[in-house]
Every structure is written in structure tokens, then in C-alpha cells.
Design an enzyme around this catalytic site. Structure first.
Site, PDB file in Angstrom:
ATOM      1  N   TRP A 267      84.839  68.871  31.181  1.00 24.63           N
ATOM      2  CA  TRP A 267      84.241  67.539  31.266  1.00 24.63           C
ATOM      3  C   TRP A 267      85.298  66.490  31.565  1.00 24.63           C
ATOM      4  O   TRP A 267      85.045  65.517  32.275  1.00 24.63           O
ATOM      5  CB  TRP A 267      83.541  67.197  29.948  1.00 24.63           C
ATOM      6  CG  TRP A 267      82.974  65.801  29.910  1.00 24.63           C
ATOM      7  CD1 TRP A 267      81.738  65.401  30.320  1.00 24.63           C
ATOM      8  CD2 TRP A 267      83.643  64.616  29.434  1.00 24.63           C
ATOM      9  NE1 TRP A 267      81.591  64.042  30.130  1.00 24.63           N
ATOM     10  CE2 TRP A 267      82.750  63.542  29.599  1.00 24.63           C
ATOM     11  CE3 TRP A 267      84.903  64.367  28.892  1.00 24.63           C
ATOM     12  CZ2 TRP A 267      83.075  62.235  29.222  1.00 24.63           C
ATOM     13  CZ3 TRP A 267      85.234  63.068  28.540  1.00 24.63           C
ATOM     14  CH2 TRP A 267      84.327  62.025  28.698  1.00 24.63           C
ATOM     15  N   HIS A 268      86.505  66.680  31.037  1.00 19.33           N
ATOM     16  CA  HIS A 268      87.544  65.675  31.207  1.00 19.33           C
ATOM     17  C   HIS A 268      88.059  65.608  32.636  1.00 19.33           C
ATOM     18  O   HIS A 268      88.646  64.585  33.021  1.00 19.33           O
ATOM     19  CB  HIS A 268      88.699  65.943  30.243  1.00 19.33           C
ATOM     20  CG  HIS A 268      88.428  65.498  28.850  1.00 19.33           C
ATOM     21  ND1 HIS A 268      87.702  66.256  27.951  1.00 19.33           N
ATOM     22  CD2 HIS A 268      88.769  64.354  28.192  1.00 19.33           C
ATOM     23  CE1 HIS A 268      87.621  65.600  26.808  1.00 19.33           C
ATOM     24  NE2 HIS A 268      88.254  64.451  26.915  1.00 19.33           N
ATOM     25  N   GLY A 269      87.878  66.619  33.415  1.00 22.12           N
ATOM     26  CA  GLY A 269      88.332  66.537  34.791  1.00 22.12           C
ATOM     27  C   GLY A 269      88.265  67.870  35.499  1.00 22.12           C
ATOM     28  O   GLY A 269      88.274  68.936  34.873  1.00 22.12           O
TER      29      GLY A 269
ATOM     30  N   PHE B 163      87.550  59.944  34.436  1.00 21.01           N
ATOM     31  CA  PHE B 163      86.739  61.059  33.964  1.00 21.01           C
ATOM     32  C   PHE B 163      85.247  60.771  34.104  1.00 21.01           C
ATOM     33  O   PHE B 163      84.437  61.623  33.844  1.00 21.01           O
ATOM     34  CB  PHE B 163      87.057  61.365  32.490  1.00 21.01           C
ATOM     35  CG  PHE B 163      88.530  61.673  32.276  1.00 21.01           C
ATOM     36  CD1 PHE B 163      89.243  62.390  33.214  1.00 21.01           C
ATOM     37  CD2 PHE B 163      89.183  61.234  31.143  1.00 21.01           C
ATOM     38  CE1 PHE B 163      90.581  62.677  33.021  1.00 21.01           C
ATOM     39  CE2 PHE B 163      90.525  61.516  30.925  1.00 21.01           C
ATOM     40  CZ  PHE B 163      91.219  62.231  31.876  1.00 21.01           C
TER      41      PHE B 163
END
Length: 525
Positions: A378-380, A525
Site C-alpha cells: 500500500w505504501h508504494g 503514497f
């Protein structure tokens, strides 16, 4: 528009003054317009995506509880994103060209969503409710998949095929990542799921829901709110009192201090260590990751404080997102203190639906690993983020399986060395995780680990260490003052003369650091 920009210094007071002068319905119009202006300052084209998510989740939410909207209303709303893209082409703006693919995307949405909406009303009620839930979740995940992960998975597949000896020869389109897409899509998913399970009531009208989903203080980087907490505040007119101003300004000042004085200055060291490519020794590697630890905390928690402060000036309370995370005694404790709303989101909408800890030790660990790997992704769209998620999954696993580590985390009666030792151990483990998170790639991560074994004393590090201390110690003193409070930004327990001195010092430090603002980390993000 950034919270620390000169535009926001005029924008927020104007919105606040108008807001308190209006009735409930007019307030929703104001918040919707203000939020779209706020978001459009980055890229007006991607307002079409926000409009599309608003359309899908509003009508699906009403359909889940059995309320059918007219066909013309659904069609008319679904056409809005396409109409907005046409307007962007006709009206000059600096965001970039409106490409043909964007029009095709808008046209497909304008046809497929109303068609899917009508078809789902033809099936039995039990399947229909689940169908609308899946339509909402699927639409939001499709937006994430196309705009955030398409390039990542496509290039990873190409690299894998090339290693296998086959050159695919694909020409991949350049997909721009819209600001805030990870945050408002997760908030949309939470809305649909909570309405489906009866934990929240759907929005009464499209205007209120649009203002809720696009609410400018928390749109870009959270907190990720639940409808039962935030939407209900939009459905009732807040009453004015001076406590809103006091709390709002306090949070804005603390957040600005964390961002401008702490995070942006620590970023100078962190960027040098992780981006310069210079040969480093062990002290510099440690300084770099320490600087990043304070940078990312000051940056993200500073954003959250300013978001909460901006909302509080409007009589709206956002969720707390941080609670002294570097005082954690273990990985579970850390995730109850760091990015709290995201941790709870993954717990409630991924970990528990997978079975949580109800299925035995093996399946519990499987659920934990799936959840943390997804949280990392999810963060990248980068393998270092997946590795970071796996690293924290490994920490959670080890603390579960090793009895003495588990006791270090869960024994609330610890005193002295045991208590401080558990905090120090977890902080060191967190720093390793931040190195994985910050590294630009696997090669850069390897270079950082290699630097830990280089004890060459020719690289001076005392002055950089002093620089880091100057910008980190004031934050640590602030946290020490709030260590026993439920809210790490709460200072009301201090005598008012002490509070006044603290606020004055923070303002001076913030004002002295305004030479050049860096973008908030979590915008990417």
C-alpha cells in the site's frame, strides 16, 4: 495546495469564516467546493477520479440498504467525470494534457457503472446487497490497480520474462499517480463495508457524501476515517465555541513545528545518506537512518496534526493517528501507535476477514503475513516496500513465537532496565525497518547495510550528529512533556505560563525554518 503554503494561509481562514456564517446545507456546498479547489491545486484532471469514486460509493451505499435511485440521476452523476475532463481540455490550466486515454476511461465509466447498477437490481436481494458491495470495492481497487500498481507489476513481469530469455517488447504507458488516491479509496471501501454490515448508515444525499469523501484537511494523507465517526459530524451542524479555535491553532502550530523544523531539516541528512551515492561509514549510516526516523515521524504526524487542527477550526474532530510510536515495547505496540487509522483499517478489513487469530497458530501467522505484505505494498509500488511489510511481519511473528520477547512487549508492570530495554530494542528494530523503507532500491539497501560494517574514521560525523540533535531534541522534549497524555499533542495538563513558553518556542523554531518547504512524504503514497 500544501498546509505550509502561502495560499493555504489565506484559504483556511476564508473557509473558516464563511463556514461559521452559514447553515448546514450551505456548509456542505462550501466544504465540497473548497475541497475540490484544494485538491485541484495539484492536478485538476484527477478531480474526475474523485467524482467517480463519489458517484460509485454513494449510489452503492444507498442500494446496499435497499434504496434505489432513478436511472437518470445515476446516469447524470456518472457522466460528471467525463464532463469535467472535457472542461479541463477547454479551460487553460497548468496540470498537463488531458489525454485520449482519460476520455476513454471516463466514457467507459459513464456507460458501465449505470449499466452495472441497473443489472444488479434485477437479482434477488441477498445477492444484490453483496453485488453492490463488490461493485464499490472492485471500483476502488481498480482505480488503485490502474493508477498505482499497473506500471510496477508490468515492469516486474517484463523483467522476469527477460531473465527467462524472452523479450516481450511491450511499450508501457506512462501512468501518473494521483495525489491522495490511496487514502480516499481506502476510506471509500470502509464506507461501503460498514454500511453493508450495519455499522454505519449511508449518507442522506450526494452533496453530504461528496463533502465527506473530499474533506480537504484529511483528503491527501489521512487520517483514514470511518463513516460512523466523520460522516455523522457532517450530518449535524456544529456549534461555535472558542474551544475550536484554541484546539485548532494548537494543533496547527505543533504540526507546523514538526514538519518545518524537525522533518525538513532531518531530511537533509537522510537524503544525503540514501540518495547521494557517496561512500559511507557506520556512523553516517546510523545518522542517516536516525534522521529519516525523525523525518518521517515529524513529516507524517505533523501533517496529521495540521489536518486535525484545520478540521477542528470547523468544529470537526478527526481521529488521532500517532501516539508516541518510538516508545513502543514491541511490534504490536508499534502498530497501535504508528499510523493508527491505517493499522485499524488493515485489521478490520483484511486481517479479521481472513480469519484473524481464530484459526490456530499457522493460519493466524498466514493472515498476519498477508496483511503486512499488503500494508507494505500500500505504501508504494516498489519491492522495498513489500520487503518492509515482510520485515514487520517477521518481527510480529518472532515476538509471538519467542516467549521472553512476548513478555517484554506485554508485561505492563515492567520497571527500570526491562522497560527501557524493551523500548530501546524495538526502536533499533524500527530503524532497520526505516532503512528498508527509505532505500531507493534493493541495491541502495545493500549499500546501507554494507556501510554498517565500514568503520573508516576518515568521514567526519560529529557536526552532522550535532545538527541532528539540534532538530530532534526539541521534539523529544515535547514528547516527554506529553508522555502520560492520551493525545501526544495535548498540553493542557501543563500550567498556562509553561504552555505559553512552549508555544512561543515552537513558533520561533517554525518561523526560523520557513526558508524552503519540502513536500510531505505521504503525498507520494
Amino acid at each position: 495546495m500544501s498546509f505550509l503554503s502561502w495560499q493555504y494561509a489565506f484559504f483556511l481562514p476564508l473557509v473558516v469564516v464563511l463556514y461559521w456564517a452559514l447553515g448546514l446545507r450551505a456548509r456542505m456546498v462550501l466544504l465540497l467546493v473548497a475541497s475540490y479547489v484544494f485538491y485541484g491545486m495539484w492536478d485538476v484532471r484527477f478531480l474526475a477520479l474523485l467524482m467517480g469514486s463519489t458517484c460509485v460509493d454513494y449510489f452503492c451505499g444507498r442500494a446496499i440498504v435497499g434504496e434505489r435511485s432513478s436511472t437518470w440521476r445515476v446516469v447524470g452523476t456518472a457522466v460528471l467525470p467525463l464532463a469535467w475532463l472535457w472542461a479541463c481540455r477547454l479551460i487553460p490550466h497548468g496540470a498537463g494534457e488531458v489525454r485520449t486515454a482519460m476520455f476513454e476511461f471516463g466514457a467507459v465509466f459513464a456507460v458501465l457503472f449505470p449499466l452495472g447498477y441497473l443489472l444488479l437490481w434485477r437479482i434477488p436481494e441477498a445477492q444484490r446487497r453483496k453485488g453492490f458491495l463488490l461493485l464499490s470495492i472492485g471500483s476502488n481497487l481498480a482505480v488503485l490497480g490502474i493508477f498505482k500498481y499497473f506500471g510496477f507489476f508490468a515492469t516486474s513481469l517484463m523483467a522476469l520474462l527477460q531473465r527467462a530469455g524472452w523479450e516481450p517488447g511491450w511499450v508501457l504507458p506512462q501512468v501518473v499517480l494521483p495525489v491522495a488516491v490511496s487514502f480516499y479509496t481506502f476510506q471509500s471501501i470502509a464506507y461501503a463495508v460498514d454500511v453493508y454490515h450495519g455499522k454505519a448508515k449511508p449518507a442522506n444525499d450526494l452533496l453530504t457524501f461528496g463533502a465527506y469523501l473530499a474533506f480537504f484537511p484529511q483528503l491527501v494523507a489521512g487520517p483514514i476515517e470511518r463513516p460512523a465517526h466523520l460522516l455523522t459530524q457532517f450530518q449535524h451542524a456544529a456549534k461555535w465555541h472558542w474551544g475550536h479555535v484554541h484546539a485548532g491553532l494548537r494543533l496547527l502550530l505543533i504540526g507546523a513545528f514538526k514538519k518545518a523544523f524537525v522533518a525538513d531539516h532531518c531530511a537533509i541528512l537522510a537524503n544525503y545518506v540514501f540518495e547521494s551515492g557517496a561512500s559511507l561509514n557506520a556512523p553516517w549510516a546510523i545518522l542517516g537512518v536516525l534522521a529519516f526516523a525523525f523525518q518521517i515521524y515529524g513529516d507524517f504526524s505533523g501533517y496529521t496534526d495540521m489536518a486535525r487542527g484545520s478540521a477542528r477550526l470547523l468544529g470537526i474532530e478527526l481521529s488521532q493517528n500517532f501516539r508516541l510510536p518510538y516508545a513502543s515495547r514491541g511490534p504490536s505496540d508499534f502498530w497501535q501507535r504508528w499510523h493508527i487509522t491505517l493499522s485499524r483499517w488493515f485489521r478490520d478489513y483484511v486481517y479479521i476477514p481472513l480469519g484473524g487469530n481464530r484459526c490456530g497458530s499457522f493460519l493466524t501467522l498466514r493472515n498476519l503475513w498477508v496483511t503486512m505484505l499488503l500494508a507494505g505494498l500500500w505504501h508504494g509500488a516498489n519491492w522495498t516496500f513489500v520487503l518492509w511489510g515482510g520485515y514487520h511481519a517477521a518481527l510480529l511473528t518472532i515476538y509471538r513465537l519467542v516467549p521472553w520477547l512476548g513478555r517484554l512487549e506485554t508485561d505492563a508492570g515492567q520497571r527500570g532496565f526491562a522497560r527501557y530495554g524493551s523500548v530501546a530494542l524495538m526502536f533499533c528494530l524500527t530503524l532497520v525497518g526505516w532503512a528498508i523503507f527509505r532505500a531507493p532500491g534493493l541495491a541502495g539497501l545493500g549499500a546501507w547495510f554494507a556501510a554498517l560494517g565500514n568503520f573508516n574514521a576518515t568521514l567526519p560525523w560529529l557536526k552532522p550528529a550535532g545538527w541532528l540533535a539540534v532538530h530532534a531534541v526539541p521534539l523529544l522534549l515535547l514528547q516527554w512533556a506529553t508522555r502520560k497524555q492520551q493525545d501526544e499533542s495535548e498540553l493542557d495538563h501543563l500550567p498556562w505560563p509553561v504552555r505559553g513558553v512552549v508555544f512561543l518556542l515552537m513558533f520561533v523554531l517554525f518561523a526560523s525554518a520557513l526558508s524552503g518547504e519540502q513536500e510531505f512524504i505521504y503525498f507520494q503514497f
